[in-house]
Scaffold this motif. Sequence first.
Motif, PDB file in Angstrom:
ATOM      1  N   TYR A 197       0.839  -1.196   0.000  1.00 28.34           N
ATOM      2  CA  TYR A 197       0.000   0.000   0.000  1.00 28.34           C
ATOM      3  C   TYR A 197       0.880   1.253   0.000  1.00 28.34           C
ATOM      4  O   TYR A 197       0.667   2.179  -0.785  1.00 28.34           O
ATOM      5  N   LYS A 198       1.888   1.274   0.891  1.00 24.08           N
ATOM      6  CA  LYS A 198       2.785   2.431   0.948  1.00 24.08           C
ATOM      7  C   LYS A 198       3.574   2.584  -0.346  1.00 24.08           C
ATOM      8  O   LYS A 198       3.812   3.697  -0.824  1.00 24.08           O
ATOM      9  N   CYS A 199       3.965   1.470  -0.934  1.00 30.22           N
ATOM     10  CA  CYS A 199       4.702   1.526  -2.191  1.00 30.22           C
ATOM     11  C   CYS A 199       3.842   2.130  -3.303  1.00 30.22           C
ATOM     12  O   CYS A 199       4.320   2.947  -4.091  1.00 30.22           O
ATOM     13  N   ALA A 200       2.563   1.732  -3.365  1.00 26.87           N
ATOM     14  CA  ALA A 200       1.668   2.271  -4.383  1.00 26.87           C
ATOM     15  C   ALA A 200       1.430   3.769  -4.177  1.00 26.87           C
ATOM     16  O   ALA A 200       1.401   4.549  -5.141  1.00 26.87           O
ATOM     17  N   MET A 201       1.284   4.196  -2.929  1.00 29.86           N
ATOM     18  CA  MET A 201       1.062   5.608  -2.644  1.00 29.86           C
ATOM     19  C   MET A 201       2.303   6.440  -3.017  1.00 29.86           C
ATOM     20  O   MET A 201       2.191   7.513  -3.621  1.00 29.86           O
ATOM     21  N   TYR A 203       4.575   5.632  -5.202  1.00 27.02           N
ATOM     22  CA  TYR A 203       4.719   5.595  -6.653  1.00 27.02           C
ATOM     23  C   TYR A 203       3.802   6.623  -7.324  1.00 27.02           C
ATOM     24  O   TYR A 203       4.224   7.361  -8.232  1.00 27.02           O
ATOM     25  N   GLY A 204       2.563   6.688  -6.877  1.00 27.67           N
ATOM     26  CA  GLY A 204       1.635   7.654  -7.465  1.00 27.67           C
ATOM     27  C   GLY A 204       2.055   9.095  -7.213  1.00 27.67           C
ATOM     28  O   GLY A 204       2.006   9.938  -8.116  1.00 27.67           O
ATOM     29  N   THR A 205       2.517   9.394  -5.999  1.00 22.12           N
ATOM     30  CA  THR A 205       2.939  10.779  -5.677  1.00 22.12           C
ATOM     31  C   THR A 205       4.181  11.186  -6.463  1.00 22.12           C
ATOM     32  O   THR A 205       4.229  12.260  -7.078  1.00 22.12           O
ATOM     33  N   VAL A 210       6.958  14.059 -10.902  1.00 20.41           N
ATOM     34  CA  VAL A 210       8.017  14.081 -11.917  1.00 20.41           C
ATOM     35  C   VAL A 210       7.457  14.418 -13.289  1.00 20.41           C
ATOM     36  O   VAL A 210       8.015  15.264 -14.016  1.00 20.41           O
ATOM     37  N   TYR A 211       6.357  13.818 -13.652  1.00 17.93           N
ATOM     38  CA  TYR A 211       5.801  14.065 -14.988  1.00 17.93           C
ATOM     39  C   TYR A 211       5.264  15.490 -15.110  1.00 17.93           C
ATOM     40  O   TYR A 211       5.401  16.127 -16.171  1.00 17.93           O
TER      41      TYR A 211
END
Length: 286
Positions: A197-201, A203-205, A210-211
């Motif tokens: 869950y923390k990894c997904a959060m 990654y999204g932030t 960056v983009y």
Amino acid sequence: MTVVLIVLKVILWILLAVLGIIIIACVLPISGKVSYIDGKFAYKAAYSYVTLIDSKGGGLINRLRKRKKKPEKDDDSDSSDDVEIEEVPEMSEHSDTPENPQENSSVENNIKDSDDIPENDDTQDDIPEDDEDFIGFDEDEDYDDDDENSSGKSLSDKIEFILDIWRAADRPLLKIFKGFHLNDIYIDFIIADEDAYKCAMKYGTISGTVYNLLAWLGALFTIQFKTVDINAGFDLKESRWDASAKVKFRLGTLVIAGIWFLITYLFRIYIPNKTSAKKAAAETAE
């Protein structure tokens, strides 16, 4: 006459040589490279093919620094050898008392004379009331509104001047920003966390930030991408933050933008304001 012509030719050739050097300096690019790969930070700045400074300690600037440090060390060693230790005179047991008895007597005489100084008398002339009224300010006196109006006008004039400069400089500034070429942008991120869950959060932030940042840089500068890869590393303990980029800029772009700004300011703002001010002064005079 022949001597004068020779001198003029020499001056002309010197001016042409200086102009050629300036043109070459404006055409040659200033480049830089920054990278952070495998936890190692590296950088390099160069002017055309001449390396100015890099992370390995090379470059023209580092060489000049080393040359400056060497003579300083030699000077310090020479100065330390030349210093002679001066002998400190021995202090007498009664160092607080002056050596000459005449000095002591003169001090006592000065103290006695100071006792004869008369105290301040309270019988001084009082300031007449007329003078006090003349010096002071009346409470009911109204201040002139001219100072406030002049200060307000000056502030509005300053604001208008800043806005005029911004109107004349917006396009030249965009020209300068577009003159920065960001090439070979390399991004390879792996956002790791053992918790899914923390990894997904994370990654999204991070990917969104960056983009969006790259999109903003693309609108402001000239950008060329090499690789942009951001992935989520589930069940991984360590993240990876590999990135590198190259930058190029020519001084000629700065010169062109400066000339563009001067022409725009003269013909769009300065000359029209002067003509309108003259017309207003002529109408008021009539």
